[in-house]
Design an enzyme around this catalytic site. Structure first.
Site, PDB file in Angstrom:
ATOM      1  N   CYS A  77      45.601  31.610  54.230  1.00 25.11           N
ATOM      2  CA  CYS A  77      46.652  31.809  53.780  1.00 25.11           C
ATOM      3  C   CYS A  77      47.716  31.337  54.884  1.00 25.11           C
ATOM      4  O   CYS A  77      48.089  30.449  55.371  1.00 25.11           O
ATOM      5  CB  CYS A  77      46.836  33.174  53.191  1.00 25.11           C
ATOM      6  N   HIS A 175      43.126  32.440  49.173  1.00 22.18           N
ATOM      7  CA  HIS A 175      42.244  33.746  49.712  1.00 22.18           C
ATOM      8  C   HIS A 175      40.767  33.624  49.370  1.00 22.18           C
ATOM      9  O   HIS A 175      40.492  33.961  48.268  1.00 22.18           O
ATOM     10  CB  HIS A 175      42.716  34.807  49.262  1.00 22.18           C
ATOM     11  N   GLU A 177      38.440  35.221  50.141  1.00 21.06           N
ATOM     12  CA  GLU A 177      37.535  36.453  50.054  1.00 21.06           C
ATOM     13  C   GLU A 177      38.033  37.183  48.764  1.00 21.06           C
ATOM     14  O   GLU A 177      37.559  38.284  48.396  1.00 21.06           O
ATOM     15  CB  GLU A 177      38.051  37.293  51.318  1.00 21.06           C
TER      16      GLU A 177
END
Length: 193
Positions: A77, A175, A177
């Site tokens: 990001c 992202h 994650e």
């Protein structure tokens, strides 16, 4: 394997650490240049505003460390955006790893772009076993335009770089994650490089 998540006070570091643990690896949070330089893999997160995040990097001296790293590095990001030459956000000079200027979406679309979007035109081992048009999770108001360093694309107002790659450096605007199984696969691919 030693995995270091750079902790410079501008990152979503706990969610990344948990995502790596779910893959069966441990990660260390660190701002120590020696620890970062001796890692096998380095993750460079970022959340917030570009100029203040860059200020934190400079204050810690990490702006000199990150561009010289030789092992695989993954910017996430804002981390990816700071790896670029510059950003319109706060008129910020970046690390210059990617030869790209980060710009803001226009007022014709809702900003920030928040939510799930497709990635396509995948061009890196980072996306091994990832199909075209899989969905990833994004939250951003600024983007990296398409360039020779684009390794994945997404679309919002226009096509832009969902990921960048050059030598041992990789960056994702999204992202991983927070991108469910697709994101976990991308993180695993990075860790297995």
């Amino acid at each position: 394997m030693k995995i270091v998540i750079i902790d410079y006070g501008a990152g979503n570091i706990q969610s990344i650490k948990f995502a790596i643990q779910r893959l069966g690896y441990d990660a260390v949070l660190s701002s120590d240049p020696i620890e970062i330089q001796t890692a096998d893999k380095v993750i460079f997160p970022g959340v917030g505003e570009a100029s203040s995040a860059m200020g934190k990097l400079r204050a810690s001296g990490l702006d000199q460390v990150v561009p010289k790293l030789k092992q695989p590095v993954l910017g996430i990001c804002l981390g990816m955006q700071l790896m670029c030459r510059s950003s319109e956000e706060g008129n910020t000079k970046g690390l210059g790893i990617f030869d790209v200027e980060v710009v803001r979406f226009s007022n014709k679309v809702k900003v920030p772009q928040i939510g799930w979007n497709e990635i396509s035109s995948l061009k890196s081992s980072l996306f091994r076993a990832i199909g075209e048009n899989e969905h990833i999770y994004l939250v951003h108001s600024f983007y990296a335009p398409l360039s020779t360093e684009t390794i994945a694309e997404s679309e919002y107002e226009m096509r832009y770089s969902a990921a960048l790659g050059k030598d041992n450096f990789f960056g994702t605007q999204f992202h991983p994650e927070k991108s469910s199984e697709v994101g976990a696969r991308i993180l695993r691919n990075f860790l297995e490089m």
